[in-house]
Design an enzyme around this catalytic site. Structure first.
Site, PDB file in Angstrom:
ATOM      1  CD  GLU A 184      -6.173  -4.397   4.710  1.00  0.00           C
ATOM      2  OE1 GLU A 184      -5.982  -4.054   5.897  1.00  0.00           O
ATOM      3  OE2 GLU A 184      -6.620  -3.642   3.840  1.00  0.00           O
ATOM      4  CD  GLU A 236      -2.812   1.186   2.479  1.00  0.00           C
ATOM      5  OE1 GLU A 236      -3.603   2.135   2.622  1.00  0.00           O
ATOM      6  OE2 GLU A 236      -2.791   0.194   3.243  1.00  0.00           O
ATOM      7  CD  GLN A 242       0.497  -2.120   3.928  1.00  0.00           C
ATOM      8  OE1 GLN A 242       1.366  -1.556   3.304  1.00  0.00           O
ATOM      9  NE2 GLN A 242      -0.603  -1.492   4.313  1.00  0.00           N
ATOM     10  CD  GLU A 275     -10.036  -1.979   6.301  1.00  0.00           C
ATOM     11  OE1 GLU A 275      -9.974  -0.822   6.768  1.00  0.00           O
ATOM     12  OE2 GLU A 275      -9.276  -2.890   6.674  1.00  0.00           O
ATOM     13  CG  ASN A 288      -7.578   2.678   5.477  1.00  0.00           C
ATOM     14  OD1 ASN A 288      -8.358   1.755   5.239  1.00  0.00           O
ATOM     15  ND2 ASN A 288      -7.200   2.973   6.703  1.00  0.00           N
TER      16      ASN A 288
END
Length: 503
Positions: free
Chosen positions: A292, A27, A351, A173, A72
């Site tokens: 995740e 990310e 991650q 999410e 996000n």
């Protein structure tokens, strides 16, 4: 000393070992991309600025897929800002992590990195601030050979052949109030269905992941899945699940038992998906993408983003330092993912580099492996063939969060081609060793090919750039086969692998 028995038989199979179980996640967050995978000034950097040492450890880790670019971050992302000549790209504010995104790495750079690392890309589209058209544009850019606006833009940017990305996440999410553009399940379910339907008009062979709950603790957990799948069931292949665990208030016993929640999560989502399947009279099954998962110490200072007028590029964020107990929990989470392989068809450890990660780097400098690197790498390397359904008889101990929990947890795989049987096990006791006794009558004539255990008298030991080798998985010399049984002593707070082969 405790004792526990495990019985296994080649006739009792959960499902295949899926290579996508060993995915990861990159990310645009903190130093995952910049000074993580991309560090042009590093001595090992290639012509694209990618660190060769990170690529080497990514391969050693055994990563199969990588989810990108968020997280996000994706819910405010304009992918068009990060394609074309680098000198013409425009920095943007990243509201998710209160940072500045320089857009030096975008779709084309990531796809080149994925090819070098030997991983399958898993692309996410922005359904927070954007919608159907922007998802279609990105899909056209990535997957259409040419003759259209965005496909020809990709070719002009140096990628003549389409990327043919198969797996796509429909947002991230969207149930979370922290998410830019978060939605009710009805709003999101309809948007996801519309996006999926339109994307399949371009590429019918896509595998699409709809957003499930961000955790089992969410107040809408269960109902979110029901409503979203009621809207989108016919158009998607997977529903996502996200779970992070961390030791709270020094409650080590509950922390080591975190997988009780993970198993419950999978069971609940699968039951809900099957209920929607029955109600909508569908024949196909929607499976789970656990895209995740990890240990994450969310209350630590490094998990707090910048604020005010401070919008830095690649700040230090979520750079947790993992200890031996964390590695045991990560190994146990892999056990859970494998034993649920009939419903969990894809998973991504969050991650890969620097951000709650198994790999850490210094900008322009050293690289090292965290404790959680080792159970992931060994499981990815040696789990093969089919996952066996085990009968486990283990003593229990009391935990504050989950009640009575089995001290021993395990999973086993069997590769019919080679004949190998591999047992992965954790001892969740805080103080007592466990003598593990595995019944191998269904696999006569086996011998121990390799037995290793990760543990340390100090379960809080952490790897650093100066020392990431003092505590590694060590040979477990107690593992012996006799009378078609293998026995091994597993120390407290430990993860172990027993690899058995035909004599």
């Amino acid at each position: 000393m405790h004792s526990a028995t495990v019985s296994l038989d080649p006739a009792f199979v959960v499902g295949p070992v899926r290579r996508r179980t060993f995915g990861s996640f990159v990310e645009h967050l903190g130093r995952c991309v910049y000074t993580g995978i991309h560090d042009p000034g590093h001595p090992t950097a290639d012509a694209d600025g990618f660190r060769g040492d990170v690529i080497e450890l990514t391969r050693e880790l055994g990563v199969s897929t990588v989810r990108y670019p968020g997280g996000n971050f994706v819910s405010g992302y304009r992918w068009e800002d990060a394609v074309g000549p680098v000198e013409q790209r425009t920095p943007r504010l990243d509201l998710a992590w209160h940072s500045t995104e320089p857009n030096l790495v975008g779709v084309d750079e990531f796809m080149r990195w994925a090819a070098k690392a030997g991983v399958e890309p898993m692309m996410a589209v922005n359904l927070g601030t954007r919608g159907v058209q922007e998802a279609l544009d990105l899909l056209e850019y990535c997957n259409v050979p040419g003759g259209s606006y965005w496909a020809d833009q990709r070719r002009a940017n140096g990628a003549e052949e389409p990327y043919r990305i198969t797996m796509w996440c429909l947002g991230n999410e969207m149930d979370g109030p922290w998410q830019i553009g978060s939605k009710t399940p009805q709003e999101y379910g309809r948007l996801a269905a519309e996006t999926a339907r339109a994307m399949r008009m371009i590429d019918p062979g896509l595998e699409l992941v709809v957003c499930g709950s961000s955790g089992s603790q969410m107040p809408t957990f269960g109902e979110w899945e029901r409503v979203v799948l009621t809207e989108a069931y016919e158009h998607v292949d997977y529903i996502s699940a996200h779970a992070y665990y961390w030791e709270e208030d020094g409650d080590l016993a509950s922390f080591l038992a975190s997988v009780v929640d993970m198993d419950h999560f999978v069971e609940s989502v699968a039951a809900t998906a099957d209920a929607v399947r029955a109600a909508r009279k569908q024949t196909k099954r929607v499976h789970i993408s656990f895209d995740e998962w990890n240990v994450w110490y969310q209350k630590r200072a490094e998990s707090r983003p910048p604020s005010g007028d401070d919008w830095p590029v690649a700040p230090v964020l979520l750079e947790d330092r993992y200890n031996v107990a964390d590695a045991v929990v990560v190994g146990n989470m892999l056990i859970s993912l494998l034993r649920n392989t009939d419903r969990v068809h894809s998973a991504s450890m969050a991650q890969l580099v620097n951000v709650i990660a198994p790999i850490m780097t210094e900008p322009g400098g050293r690289i090292w492996k965290q404790t959680i690197f080792h159970p992931f790498a060994l499981t990815a390397r040696h789990a093969a063939g089919e996952v066996l359904r085990l009968a486990i008889d283990s003593p229990v101990h009391e935990t504050a969060k989950f009640g009575d929990v089995a001290v021993l947890d395990a999973v086993a795989t069997h590769d019919a081609e080679s004949g190998d049987v591999v047992v992965f096990a954790v001892n969740r006791s805080l103080t007592e060793p466990v003598v593990l006794d595995v019944d191998l009558r269904g696999f006569p004539g086996m011998r121990v090919a390799e037995a290793v255990t990760l543990s340390n008298p100090d379960h809080t030991w952490q790897a650093t750039a100066d020392d990431d080798t003092s505590v590694l998985p060590q040979p477990n010399t107690s593992a012996k086969v006799a009378d078609d049984r293998v026995r091994a002593e597993l120390p407290p707070v430990s993860w172990s692998m027993l690899r058995l082969e035909r004599e």
